[in-house]
Structures are given as C-alpha cells and as structure tokens.
Scaffold this motif. Structure first.
Motif, PDB file in Angstrom:
ATOM      1  N   VAL A 155     -20.038  -4.069  14.486  1.00 41.25           N
ATOM      2  CA  VAL A 155     -18.992  -4.610  13.619  1.00 41.25           C
ATOM      3  C   VAL A 155     -18.859  -6.114  13.812  1.00 41.25           C
ATOM      4  N   MET A 156     -18.811  -6.558  15.054  1.00 38.32           N
ATOM      5  CA  MET A 156     -18.644  -7.990  15.306  1.00 38.32           C
ATOM      6  C   MET A 156     -19.858  -8.791  14.828  1.00 38.32           C
ATOM      7  N   GLU A 157     -21.040  -8.217  14.982  1.00 32.03           N
ATOM      8  CA  GLU A 157     -22.236  -8.893  14.486  1.00 32.03           C
ATOM      9  C   GLU A 157     -22.195  -8.993  12.967  1.00 32.03           C
ATOM     10  N   GLY A 158     -21.747  -7.920  12.315  1.00 31.17           N
ATOM     11  CA  GLY A 158     -21.636  -7.949  10.864  1.00 31.17           C
ATOM     12  C   GLY A 158     -20.625  -8.960  10.387  1.00 31.17           C
ATOM     13  N   LEU A 159     -19.494  -9.041  11.060  1.00 31.03           N
ATOM     14  CA  LEU A 159     -18.484 -10.032  10.703  1.00 31.03           C
ATOM     15  C   LEU A 159     -19.014 -11.454  10.868  1.00 31.03           C
ATOM     16  N   ALA A 160     -19.717 -11.698  11.962  1.00 29.73           N
ATOM     17  CA  ALA A 160     -20.236 -13.039  12.218  1.00 29.73           C
ATOM     18  C   ALA A 160     -21.233 -13.452  11.139  1.00 29.73           C
ATOM     19  N   SER A 161     -22.059 -12.489  10.687  1.00 28.54           N
ATOM     20  CA  SER A 161     -23.067 -12.827   9.674  1.00 28.54           C
ATOM     21  C   SER A 161     -22.431 -13.156   8.333  1.00 28.54           C
ATOM     22  N   GLU A 162     -21.222 -12.641   8.083  1.00 24.12           N
ATOM     23  CA  GLU A 162     -20.542 -12.897   6.820  1.00 24.12           C
ATOM     24  C   GLU A 162     -19.604 -14.100   6.899  1.00 24.12           C
ATOM     25  N   SER A 163     -19.370 -14.610   8.091  1.00 24.76           N
ATOM     26  CA  SER A 163     -18.421 -15.709   8.270  1.00 24.76           C
ATOM     27  C   SER A 163     -19.098 -17.056   8.013  1.00 24.76           C
ATOM     28  N   PRO A 164     -18.430 -17.960   7.296  1.00 25.54           N
ATOM     29  CA  PRO A 164     -19.005 -19.291   7.077  1.00 25.54           C
ATOM     30  C   PRO A 164     -19.314 -20.027   8.372  1.00 25.54           C
ATOM     31  N   SER A 165     -18.506 -19.759   9.391  1.00 27.63           N
ATOM     32  CA  SER A 165     -18.710 -20.441  10.670  1.00 27.63           C
ATOM     33  C   SER A 165     -19.681 -19.703  11.576  1.00 27.63           C
ATOM     34  N   GLY A 166     -20.052 -18.484  11.170  1.00 27.73           N
ATOM     35  CA  GLY A 166     -20.928 -17.693  12.022  1.00 27.73           C
ATOM     36  C   GLY A 166     -20.224 -17.097  13.214  1.00 27.73           C
ATOM     37  N   ARG A 167     -18.891 -17.102  13.191  1.00 25.21           N
ATOM     38  CA  ARG A 167     -18.106 -16.547  14.288  1.00 25.21           C
ATOM     39  C   ARG A 167     -17.315 -15.345  13.795  1.00 25.21           C
ATOM     40  N   ALA A 168     -17.074 -14.435  14.700  1.00 24.68           N
ATOM     41  CA  ALA A 168     -16.296 -13.242  14.374  1.00 24.68           C
ATOM     42  C   ALA A 168     -15.099 -13.165  15.302  1.00 24.68           C
ATOM     43  N   THR A 169     -13.987 -12.684  14.776  1.00 26.79           N
ATOM     44  CA  THR A 169     -12.807 -12.486  15.609  1.00 26.79           C
ATOM     45  C   THR A 169     -12.291 -11.067  15.431  1.00 26.79           C
ATOM     46  N   ALA A 170     -11.715 -10.540  16.488  1.00 28.86           N
ATOM     47  CA  ALA A 170     -11.156  -9.192  16.426  1.00 28.86           C
ATOM     48  C   ALA A 170      -9.985  -9.128  15.456  1.00 28.86           C
ATOM     49  N   GLN A 171      -9.242 -10.226  15.320  1.00 29.02           N
ATOM     50  CA  GLN A 171      -8.106 -10.224  14.408  1.00 29.02           C
ATOM     51  C   GLN A 171      -8.581 -10.178  12.955  1.00 29.02           C
ATOM     52  N   ALA A 172      -9.701 -10.833  12.659  1.00 29.16           N
ATOM     53  CA  ALA A 172     -10.262 -10.750  11.311  1.00 29.16           C
ATOM     54  C   ALA A 172     -10.688  -9.327  11.002  1.00 29.16           C
ATOM     55  N   PHE A 173     -11.283  -8.667  11.987  1.00 31.89           N
ATOM     56  CA  PHE A 173     -11.643  -7.260  11.806  1.00 31.89           C
ATOM     57  C   PHE A 173     -10.404  -6.419  11.533  1.00 31.89           C
ATOM     58  N   ALA A 174      -9.325  -6.660  12.297  1.00 28.73           N
ATOM     59  CA  ALA A 174      -8.102  -5.890  12.116  1.00 28.73           C
ATOM     60  C   ALA A 174      -7.537  -6.055  10.713  1.00 28.73           C
ATOM     61  N   ALA A 175      -7.544  -7.284  10.212  1.00 27.60           N
ATOM     62  CA  ALA A 175      -7.022  -7.542   8.869  1.00 27.60           C
ATOM     63  C   ALA A 175      -7.845  -6.812   7.810  1.00 27.60           C
ATOM     64  N   MET A 176      -9.167  -6.828   7.953  1.00 25.43           N
ATOM     65  CA  MET A 176     -10.025  -6.138   7.005  1.00 25.43           C
ATOM     66  C   MET A 176      -9.840  -4.627   7.100  1.00 25.43           C
ATOM     67  N   ALA A 177      -9.713  -4.128   8.308  1.00 26.85           N
ATOM     68  CA  ALA A 177      -9.534  -2.688   8.490  1.00 26.85           C
ATOM     69  C   ALA A 177      -8.242  -2.209   7.844  1.00 26.85           C
ATOM     70  N   MET A 178      -7.172  -2.944   8.057  1.00 31.09           N
ATOM     71  CA  MET A 178      -5.893  -2.544   7.487  1.00 31.09           C
ATOM     72  C   MET A 178      -5.933  -2.559   5.958  1.00 31.09           C
ATOM     73  N   GLU A 179      -6.596  -3.564   5.394  1.00 32.85           N
ATOM     74  CA  GLU A 179      -6.685  -3.651   3.931  1.00 32.85           C
ATOM     75  C   GLU A 179      -7.479  -2.482   3.356  1.00 32.85           C
ATOM     76  N   ASN A 180      -8.595  -2.135   4.012  1.00 39.18           N
ATOM     77  CA  ASN A 180      -9.450  -1.093   3.489  1.00 39.18           C
ATOM     78  C   ASN A 180      -8.906   0.309   3.744  1.00 39.18           C
ATOM     79  N   LEU A 181      -8.213   0.492   4.851  1.00 39.62           N
ATOM     80  CA  LEU A 181      -7.740   1.824   5.216  1.00 39.62           C
ATOM     81  C   LEU A 181      -6.401   2.189   4.581  1.00 39.62           C
ATOM     82  N   GLU A 182      -5.723   1.226   3.996  1.00 34.25           N
ATOM     83  CA  GLU A 182      -4.413   1.516   3.400  1.00 34.25           C
ATOM     84  C   GLU A 182      -4.505   2.622   2.357  1.00 34.25           C
ATOM     85  N   ALA A 183      -5.539   2.599   1.549  1.00 36.40           N
ATOM     86  CA  ALA A 183      -5.683   3.602   0.486  1.00 36.40           C
ATOM     87  C   ALA A 183      -5.907   5.004   1.040  1.00 36.40           C
ATOM     88  N   TYR A 184      -6.272   5.099   2.321  1.00 34.01           N
ATOM     89  CA  TYR A 184      -6.557   6.388   2.938  1.00 34.01           C
ATOM     90  C   TYR A 184      -5.544   6.728   4.026  1.00 34.01           C
TER      91      TYR A 184
END
Length: 226
Positions: free
Chosen positions: A74-103
C-alpha cells in the motif's frame, strides 16, 4: 502478525478487493502471490463499543493493524502516485475512509436482527507501527440504540474475504461508558463448514468471491446486557 484460518452489496467483491479498490498499485505489488487461496491479507482488529451518558450505544471505535506485506504494498503504491514520491499513513487513512464509506467501513451492526445505519466516520488517523499500517477511526450509528431493550451485535469484516479481519485473543472487544445495566461483549468465533473452507481455498487472486463469502468467516460480537 499471525495469519488467521471476514451487509454485502451487489458486485461488491470485485470493487472492494484491496480495500475497496484503494490502490491498483498495491494489488499489482502482491501479484507474485497469485494462485494462493483467499484470504490474501490480514488485519488485526480492536473494537470498542461506545456508550453515551444516557447508556445508549452510539458508535464503534476501531483500530485495524495491517500485515507487513500488505502495508508495504500500500505504501509503495501511494508513493508511486504521489507527486513528491512520498507516502504517508495519514494519506492512506483519508483515502480508505473515502472509499469505505459506501460500504459502512466493513462494519455491520445488527439490532434485533436488522442492519443498523451508520453515519460518516469521524476522527480517523493513520500511523505506522513498525512496518505495519494502523488505521484508527470511529464509526457512529445514525441513531442511538439501547442495548438493554434491543438485541445488538456487530461484525467487522471484508465481504469478499480478500482480507481476513479478526480480533487477537489479547485484544478482546471492549466497552467505553456504561449502559443502563452492566453489559459485556461476547465474541463468537466463525464456524465455517469444510465446504466453506474448500470454497475459499479454491479461489485465487484473480477470481471474484461471492458477496457472502466473508460473512462465513466473520467473527460476531454480541452485546450481552442481562
């Protein structure tokens, strides 16, 4: 983390694979494991039933600790999509909450045998614990429920069983606050049949599980308020 022997909606299996389709890159990173049976990732769960001062059940506090391999993907995937090439756990949390809300955040609360509605999750946070991702959030009920006069239970699981989600023995479900009478959470372990287990093991990473598969392997927590 030790691997453990997880309100489905039509077509949910394909979309929620890898946390509601969060990161295609994470999925691709795990492709060397293709051909292995379900589940493909593991989450250690901690849950706390939250009571209001009036003794009503109002929310579940949850912590999800992902296994190291999935966390790294997950962190590697986030880093590859980030303009800075860095991944943060908080960014993952925000994406998870947005995607999981519907479920309903992979959280099913049942009141007198019927699914209760959930509100929007609050106070979410991502963190790294060693090499593992930790996702923490609070899932509120849309309406408070009296666990003394109603039969209340809940389960936290991935309906597709791509990810297995279970409490560790040393992290049993807990209660925050007090009901009108003393309550205790009773954890009921899953009891899949040999046929259910064979069905899960017959699926590889490229196959879509039926929407009811996770329920067969899900723990249930009943709030006992005698």
């Amino acid at each position: 983390m030790t691997p453990h022997p997880v309100s489905a909606r039509p077509g949910i299996g394909r979309r929620i694979r890898c946390l509601a389709g969060l990161l295609a890159a994470a999925f691709l990173a795990l492709r060397p494991l293709a051909g292995q049976a379900h589940p493909h990732a593991w989450i250690d769960v901690r849950s706390t039933a939250v009571f209001s001062p009036q003794g009503m059940l109002i929310a579940l506090k949850e912590q999800w600790l992902f296994d190291e391999l999935y966390s790294a993907a997950v962190m590697e995937g986030l880093a590859s999509e980030s303009p800075s090439g860095r991944a943060t756990a908080q960014a993952f949390a925000a994406m998870a909450m947005e995607n999981l809300e519907a479920y309903d955040y992979f959280t099913k609360i049942t009141v007198d045998g019927h699914a209760a509605r959930l509100g929007k999750a609050a106070a979410f946070e991502g963190a790294m614990i060693g090499h593992q991702l930790l996702l923490s959030f609070t899932a509120p009920l849309a309406e408070p429920v009296d666990p003394v006069s109603r039969q209340v239970s809940y389960a936290i699981y991935d309906p597709s069983y791509y990810i297995q989600m279970m409490h560790r023995p040393e992290q049993a479900p807990a209660i925050e606050g007090k009901a009108r009478r003393p309550c205790r959470p009773q954890l009921v372990p899953p009891n899949p049949t040999p046929e259910d287990i064979a069905r899960a093991y017959a699926l590889d990473r490229t196959e879509q599980a039926d929407d009811d598969l996770g329920d067969l392997f899900a723990e249930k927590v009943a709030l006992q308020c005698p």
